[in-house]
Design an enzyme around this catalytic site. Structure first.
Site, mmCIF file in Angstrom:
data_model
loop_
_atom_site.group_PDB
_atom_site.id
_atom_site.type_symbol
_atom_site.label_atom_id
_atom_site.label_comp_id
_atom_site.label_asym_id
_atom_site.label_seq_id
_atom_site.Cartn_x
_atom_site.Cartn_y
_atom_site.Cartn_z
ATOM 1 N N GLU A 246 0.874 -1.174 0.000
ATOM 2 C CA GLU A 246 0.000 0.000 0.000
ATOM 3 C C GLU A 246 0.905 1.215 0.000
ATOM 4 O O GLU A 246 1.698 1.396 0.915
ATOM 5 C CB GLU A 246 -0.916 0.023 1.238
ATOM 6 C CG GLU A 246 -2.038 -0.986 1.202
ATOM 7 C CD GLU A 246 -2.956 -0.856 -0.001
ATOM 8 O OE1 GLU A 246 -2.994 0.224 -0.626
ATOM 9 O OE2 GLU A 246 -3.606 -1.850 -0.344
ATOM 10 N N GLU A 458 -6.237 -5.168 1.693
ATOM 11 C CA GLU A 458 -6.089 -5.319 3.135
ATOM 12 C C GLU A 458 -7.457 -5.133 3.781
ATOM 13 O O GLU A 458 -8.344 -4.502 3.223
ATOM 14 C CB GLU A 458 -5.166 -4.237 3.687
ATOM 15 C CG GLU A 458 -3.762 -4.336 3.135
ATOM 16 C CD GLU A 458 -2.762 -3.661 4.038
ATOM 17 O OE1 GLU A 458 -2.390 -4.246 5.063
ATOM 18 O OE2 GLU A 458 -2.356 -2.535 3.719
#
Ligand code: NDP
Length: 478
Positions: A246, A458
């Site tokens: 990320e 996630e």
């Protein structure tokens, strides 16, 4: 007070230590946090490997109970953990307590998910055979986390990793080791078997590098900057590890002429400047239809004038300091770049002096910017936002999507039709309607597209993708 690393169920002194400094008051040292040596990271990896087989075979109830215990303690201590977080990172007490609460809720959520690990049973195309599809742990997971969410990001990587039966080694950002250390202490006392959970603090270039390159680490989950993420991807995927990244954002917030102006200002102010703008989901590009441009810029400037930039833990503060000197230098550099590129600095952008010496910066708003300027292409990661005027909705959508990033986007409008069109056509992993681009729930997937993310999502039930591997079993019916 010194803080050791957690390796194989023991607190182990590092090779040296680094002071954790309060960005609201640089004379305030929170504590010394040990740096693990490369050999100690090796010990943690060996301990995790040794624990992996037995941990993968624990019952879902055993794992659910342990995660629930961790969540309960975090929630019971949310005020204290929030205070530590505000002190080491500089977000306000309300923001920090909210983050600590989120960490507790994440552990509670994944305690429940232990009991719901999905599988499938299907018939075979051949007679007399059953097919069973199950999910198994990946093994040993290396977690590398950034400084901007010191407790929530470690929690949203650790909790699913442990829930699905993996062993964990976490390297938190050195700048904010305090919250990760407190979380490790809670996990340690909860009673996880030795080696299942390990904390190794220290520099990314030493500790992080070792996790990324060691063949005994099966998967790496990373959050941080684009260059670090890309170098991790090349090294870890190159040796066949599973990787989830990320990274940054350059998130657009579109304000249409039909927007409710109070909503537009509230959403822009929160998304761009709260948490000192240090969120990967921050609204850094404010794309505004010309018809309401002057009204919007005027109202947002007024709202910014009312913000109180001060000590993160002082009552009344609405925006805390920047995290450290190097981030402050980066913010000031971009404020200078913006002016040199011809953007108009409407308000803010100057260093502020407060009672204590800290990294205080007045939130900055640029106007009359173009989407091809560096301030609109590169992630600044501070309380800095740009207004990009556009003629109409079509141009707004095209500017919103004209970026290498794709984390989050938002629109403020009263048109159901345009909101629906934007939701369908925004090239981002997350999209907000009449809400700030930053600020997300803990039980649903989080992540982006294009240069913002790599690998599976996630959080929420979608975390099962990264933290498990699939097995297909063919069974002859007896
Ligand atoms: P980094 O990407 O450098 O760091 C993130 C994590 O990776 C930290 O734990 C860091 O360790 C670690 N790391 C650094 N180098 C390596 C390496 N070679 N191998 C393995 N791990 C490594 O981000 P920073 O924290 O330094 O912030 C820099 C910029 O990144 C910010 O200004 C911002 O623009 C962006 N950023 C973006 C975030 C996002 O969520 N989009 C979050 C945080 C930052 P350590 O720092 O302890 O040495």
């Amino acid at each position: 007070m010194s803080h050791a690393n957690l390796i194989a169920g023991e607190w182990v002194k590092g090779q040296d230590a680094v002071p954790n400094i309060n960005p609201s008051d640089t004379a305030d040292v929170i504590g010394d946090y040990d740096r693990a040596s490369a050999a100690q990271v090796e010990d943690a990896i060996a301990a995790a490997r040794a624990a992996a087989h037995a941990w993968a075979r624990t019952t879902v109830q055993q794992r659910a109970d342990l995660l629930d215990k961790v969540g309960t303690e975090i929630l019971a201590r949310r005020a204290e953990l929030g205070d530590l977080l505000a002190r080491e990172e500089g977000k306000t007490l309300a923001e920090a307590t909210g983050e600590a609460t989120r960490a507790g809720m994440i552990f509670k959520f994944f305690a429940g998910e232990c009991l719901r690990i999905p599988g499938e049973r299907l018939g075979s195309v051949r007679p007399g055979i059953d097919i069973e599809i199950t999910r198994e742990p990946v093994g040993v997971i290396g977690l590398i986390t950034p400084w901007n969410f010191p407790i929530a990001i470690p929690a949203w990587k650790m909790a699913p990793a442990l829930a699905y039966g993996n062993c964990v080694i976490i390297k938190p950002a050195e700048l904010v080791s305090g919250s990760a250390w407190a979380l490790a202490d809670i996990i340690h006392r909860a009673g996880f078997p030795a080696g299942v959970f390990n904390l190794v603090m220290g520099r990314g270039s030493v500790v992080g590098e070792k996790l990324v390159t060691d063949p005994r680490i099966d998967a790496i989950s990373f959050t941080g900057s684009v260059p670090t993420g890309q170098s991790i991807l090349a090294k870890a995927a190159g040796r066949g590890a599973k990787v989830q990244l990320e990274m940054g954002g350059k998130n657009p917030l579109v304000v249409l002429a039909d927007a409710d102006m109070d909503t537009a200002v509230r959403v822009a102010l929160d998304g761009a400047f709260f948490q000192t703008g240090q969120r990967c989901t921050a609204s850094s590009r404010l794309i505004v239809e010309e018809a309401v441009h002057d009204k919007f810029v005027g109202a947002l400037t007024e709202a910014m004038r009312k913000q109180v930039v001060d000590d993160a833990r002082k009552p009344g503060t609405t925006i805390g300091p920047v995290v450290d000197q190097s981030q402050l230098d980066q913010d000031l550099r971009y404020i200078d770049i913006g002016q040199k590129e011809g953007a108009r600095l409407v308000i803010g952008g100057e260093r502020l002096n407060r009672e204590k010496s800290g990294f205080y910066l007045a939130p900055a708003l640029f106007d009359a910017t173009r989407n091809d300027m560096r301030i609109n292409r590169e992630e600044i990661f501070g309380p800095v936002a740009s207004v990009i005027p556009v003629r109409d909705y079509d141009e707004a959508l095209s500017v919103a999507n004209d970026t290498t990033f794709g984390l989050c986007s938002g629109i403020v409008t009263t048109s159901l039709k345009k909101a629906a069109h934007f939701r369908r056509n925004a090239e981002t992993g997350m999209v907000m309607v009449n809400l700030p681009t930053a600020g997300v729930d803990y039980h649903v997937p989080f992540g982006g597209r294009k240069g913002s993310s790599y690998g599976s999502r996630e959080q929420g039930r979608y975390a099962v993708e990264f933290y498990t591997q699939v097995k297909t079993a063919y069974v002859m019916q007896s």
